[in-house]
Design a protein around this motif. Structure first.
Motif, mmCIF file in Angstrom:
data_model
loop_
_atom_site.group_PDB
_atom_site.id
_atom_site.type_symbol
_atom_site.label_atom_id
_atom_site.label_comp_id
_atom_site.label_asym_id
_atom_site.label_seq_id
_atom_site.Cartn_x
_atom_site.Cartn_y
_atom_site.Cartn_z
ATOM 1 N N ALA A 195 0.832 -1.204 0.000
ATOM 2 C CA ALA A 195 0.000 0.000 0.000
ATOM 3 C C ALA A 195 0.866 1.254 0.000
ATOM 4 O O ALA A 195 0.545 2.246 -0.669
ATOM 5 N N GLU A 196 1.977 1.209 0.729
ATOM 6 C CA GLU A 196 2.886 2.364 0.744
ATOM 7 C C GLU A 196 3.430 2.644 -0.653
ATOM 8 O O GLU A 196 3.542 3.799 -1.075
ATOM 9 N N VAL A 197 3.764 1.587 -1.388
ATOM 10 C CA VAL A 197 4.281 1.761 -2.746
ATOM 11 C C VAL A 197 3.181 2.290 -3.671
ATOM 12 O O VAL A 197 3.406 3.204 -4.475
ATOM 13 N N ILE A 198 1.995 1.734 -3.561
ATOM 14 C CA ILE A 198 0.871 2.170 -4.406
ATOM 15 C C ILE A 198 0.595 3.653 -4.192
ATOM 16 O O ILE A 198 0.315 4.390 -5.145
ATOM 17 N N PRO A 235 4.990 -13.620 1.573
ATOM 18 C CA PRO A 235 5.657 -13.555 0.268
ATOM 19 C C PRO A 235 6.068 -14.940 -0.215
ATOM 20 O O PRO A 235 6.476 -15.800 0.575
ATOM 21 N N ALA A 236 5.952 -15.149 -1.512
ATOM 22 C CA ALA A 236 6.374 -16.410 -2.111
ATOM 23 C C ALA A 236 7.897 -16.418 -2.251
ATOM 24 O O ALA A 236 8.547 -15.372 -2.291
ATOM 25 N N ILE A 290 1.254 2.553 -12.544
ATOM 26 C CA ILE A 290 1.359 1.130 -12.901
ATOM 27 C C ILE A 290 2.769 0.804 -13.356
ATOM 28 O O ILE A 290 3.322 -0.251 -13.017
ATOM 29 N N THR A 291 3.371 1.701 -14.114
ATOM 30 C CA THR A 291 4.755 1.495 -14.562
ATOM 31 C C THR A 291 5.685 1.313 -13.368
ATOM 32 O O THR A 291 6.551 0.418 -13.353
ATOM 33 N N LYS A 292 5.523 2.139 -12.358
ATOM 34 C CA LYS A 292 6.374 2.020 -11.168
ATOM 35 C C LYS A 292 6.115 0.704 -10.425
ATOM 36 O O LYS A 292 7.054 0.072 -9.924
ATOM 37 N N LEU A 293 4.856 0.302 -10.341
ATOM 38 C CA LEU A 293 4.541 -0.968 -9.685
ATOM 39 C C LEU A 293 5.183 -2.138 -10.421
ATOM 40 O O LEU A 293 5.749 -3.048 -9.803
ATOM 41 N N VAL A 307 4.128 -6.451 -5.315
ATOM 42 C CA VAL A 307 3.877 -5.151 -5.931
ATOM 43 C C VAL A 307 3.751 -5.292 -7.444
ATOM 44 O O VAL A 307 2.872 -4.683 -8.062
ATOM 45 N N CYS A 308 4.612 -6.093 -8.065
ATOM 46 C CA CYS A 308 4.515 -6.327 -9.513
ATOM 47 C C CYS A 308 3.189 -6.985 -9.879
ATOM 48 O O CYS A 308 2.556 -6.622 -10.877
ATOM 49 N N GLU A 309 2.759 -7.941 -9.073
ATOM 50 C CA GLU A 309 1.480 -8.611 -9.330
ATOM 51 C C GLU A 309 0.327 -7.623 -9.221
ATOM 52 O O GLU A 309 -0.621 -7.663 -10.020
#
Length: 473
Positions: free
Chosen positions: A87-90, A114-115, A174-177, A185-187
C-alpha cells in the motif's frame, strides 16, 4: 460619442459529462476536441463512439505525446487485501488520491506471506507474524487503544485502499509498480492494469516495466557494494543515536532570506502603480526594508488568517528541508501529504523502535518487547537471503529515516492539521517539532500559523506519550 450596442448572444452553460453515461476515454476526447472545435461539448460527444475515441487517443496521446488529454479520463480503483508495505508503494504518487484502512480505528486480522522464501525462513516468517498479531490482539484486549497497539503491526498486515487517478497518472503509477523488486507489488501492477484496461483500453495500454527504474536501483546497489557499504542490518545506527531525542527532527536547510522572499512575492503579485518591478528588484528592495516595516507588512498579510483559511500562495517561495527519524506508523501518516518531497530510506530495524508510555503503564512492556525483538531478529535472518521480503517484518514501532522538503504554505497546512489533539500522538510531536524549528529561524512568518488551539510543546508530548523513542534493536 458612438456607443456600441453589442449584446452577448451565447449564454453561459455549465453541465456535467457523466461517467454514468459516457466512458472515461470518450469524455477525455470530448474535452480534447474543444481546443480546435467551436461546437459545444454535448454536440461533440454526440458524434463520438468508443472506436473513434480509441483512434483519437492512439494518434494524439500515444503518437504525438499529448498526455494532458489523458488527465480527463478518471478511474476509481478498489484495492483489497494487499500488504501495508505494498500500500505504501501504491500510494507513492503525488497526483492520485487515496483512502486507506486506518490502523487507528480498525483491528487488523491477517497478513501477507511472500512467495519464494526458503522453507526455514518461511516457517520463521509465519511464527513471527503470528506472534506479532497475537500480541497485538492481547494488547487491544488489555488497553482498548488502537493508537498504542498499532505499534505492533508489521508491514505485512493486510489493508484495503481506494484509489482515484486520471489515466495519465495511473499509467505512470502502474509502470512504477511493474518495475518494483517485490513480486507482490509487480502482481498488483499487472492486476491493476488488467482492471483499468476495461475502462481505458487505449490510454494505459503501454504501461510496462521501466528499465531505467530497475537499472537505477541495481546500479546504486552495485556502487554501494563496491564502496564497502552493505544494505544489510549489521551496521550500528551510531553512538548515542537512540539516546538523543532531539534527533527525531533535524532542520538541515532553510531559506536564509525567507522573510524577504515572501515580501517580494507578495508585492510582485499585487504591485501598485509605482512599484512594477521584477522579482530580483523587489527582493533587493525587501532586503533594505527596516525590520519594523517588514514585521508590519508580514502581519498585515498573515495575521487575519483563520484556521479554515487557505494560506497565501506567496508562502510557497520559502522552503525547508528536515531529516526525520520517526516510527513507521507516523511516517505512513505524514506521507499522506503528497505535496511534500519525501525521500525515505528503506524499511529497516537498525534505528531501533519506539515504546509508547501506554504499554509500560499497562504492564505490557515485557510482551511488547518480546514481540518486537522477535520481529527484529527475524528481519535480520530473512534479510541475509531475501533483503526485500524482510521489510514485511518491520513493525510500526521500528523507526524510519526520511528526508522531507516542503514550502512554507504546505508547512502551515501540515502543522495545523497534524498537531491537533485528536491526531495520533506520534505524528503530533513531529508536526510540533517542525513548527518549533521553523519558528526559531523565521518567527515573523510562523507566529501567524492558524492553530485551532495553542500549540503544545513537542518535548512535553514526547515525555507524556513515550517511554523510549528509539530503544536499541
Amino acid at each position: 460619442m458612438i456607443q456600441h450596442q453589442h449584446q452577448q448572444k451565447q449564454r453561459r452553460r455549465i453541465y456535467l459529462l457523466s461517467e454514468r453515461e459516457l466512458s472515461p476515454e470518450v469524455i477525455a476526447v470530448t474535452f480534447a476536441k474543444t481546443s480546435r472545435s467551436p461546437r459545444s461539448f454535448d454536440e461533440i460527444v454526440s458524434e463520438l463512439s468508443e472506436e473513434e475515441s480509441s483512434r483519437f487517443h492512439e494518434r494524439w496521446v500515444l503518437g504525438f505525446g499529448h498526455g494532458s488529454i489523458a488527465e480527463h479520463a478518471v478511474l476509481h480503483i478498489a484495492i483489497e487485501n494487499v500488504s501495508r508495505l505494498a500500500a505504501e508503494v501504491i500510494e507513492n504518487n503525488r497526483l492520485c488520491s487515496y483512502t486507506e484502512r486506518s490502523s487507528r480505528y480498525q483491528e487488523f486480522t491477517d497478513y501477507y506471506i511472500p512467495a519464494g522464501l526458503d522453507s526455514d525462513l518461511h516457517r520463521l516468517y509465519i511464527e513471527t507474524c503470528d506472534r506479532l498479531f497475537a500480541t497485538y490482539r492481547h494488547c487491544l484486549a488489555k488497553l482498548s487503544s488502537h493508537d498504542v497497539c498499532r505499534f505492533l503491526l508489521p508491514a505485512a498486515a493486510l489493508a484495503n485502499l481506494g484509489m482515484t487517478a486520471n489515466a495519465r497518472s495511473l499509467e505512470w503509477a502502474i509502470t512504477k509498480l511493474l518495475s518494483h523488486p517485490l513480486s507482490e507489488v509487480c502482481e498488483i501492477g499487472k492486476e491493476m492494469k488488467e482492471v483499468a484496461l476495461k475502462e481505458v483500453p487505449t490510454l494505459i495500454r503501454h504501461a510496462e516495466p521501466n528499465r531505467y527504474l530497475i537499472n537505477k536501483e541495481e546500479a546504486i546497489r552495485a556502487w554501494s557494494r563496491s564502496q564497502g557499504y552493505s544494505p544489510g542490518e549489521s551496521q550500528s545506527p551510531g553512538p548515542g543515536l537512540h539516546k538523543c531525542k532531539c534527533e527525531s527532527v533535524l532542520l538541515v536547510s532553510y531559506d536564509k532570506e525567507a522573510e524577504e522572499r515572501f515580501i517580494a512575492a507578495s508585492l510582485y503579485r499585487h504591485p501598485n502603480s509605482n512599484l512594477r518591478l521584477t522579482f530580483p528588484q523587489l527582493l533587493e528592495w525587501a532586503r533594505h526594508l527596516p525590520s519594523e516595516e517588514k514585521g508590519k507588512l508580514i502581519r498585515t498579510i498573515l495575521s487575519p488568517l483563520e484556521p479554515h483559511d487557505r494560506p497565501p500562495r506567496e508562502l510557497e517561495q520559502v522552503y525547508y528541508t528536515f531529516d526525520c527519524l520517526v516510527d513507521q506508523g507516523a511516517y505512513r501518516d505524514l506521507a499522506r501529504h503528497r505535496m511534500l518531497t519525501l525521500i525515505a530510506q528503506p524499511l529497516t530495524v537498525k534505528y531501533g523502535y519506539a515504546i509508547p508510555r501506554g504499554i509500560v503503564e499497562a504492564g505490557f512492556l515485557e510482551d511488547y518487547r518480546e514481540a518486537i525483538d522477535l520481529a527484529t531478529s527475524a528481519y535480520r535472518k530473512v534479510a541475509e537471503r531475501h533483503p526485500y521480503e524482510a521489510a514485511y517484518l518491520v513493525t510500526n514501532a521500528h523507526n524510519r529515516r526520511f528526508l522531507m522538503t516542503l514550502n512554507l504554505r504546505e508547512l502551515y497546512h501540515l502543522v495545523a492539521l497534524r498537531s491537533r489533539k485528536e491526531g495520533h500522538f506520534s505524528y503530533r510531536r513531529i508536526a510540533l517539532k517542525i513548527f518549533e524549528l521553523a519558528r526559531e529561524k523565521h518567527p515573523l512568518l510562523l507566529e501567524h500559523l492558524p492553530f485551532r488551539e495553542p500549540p503544545e510543546s513537542s518535548a512535553l508530548l514526547e515525555e507524556e506519550y513515550f517511554a523510549e523513542l528509539a530503544h536499541p534493536a
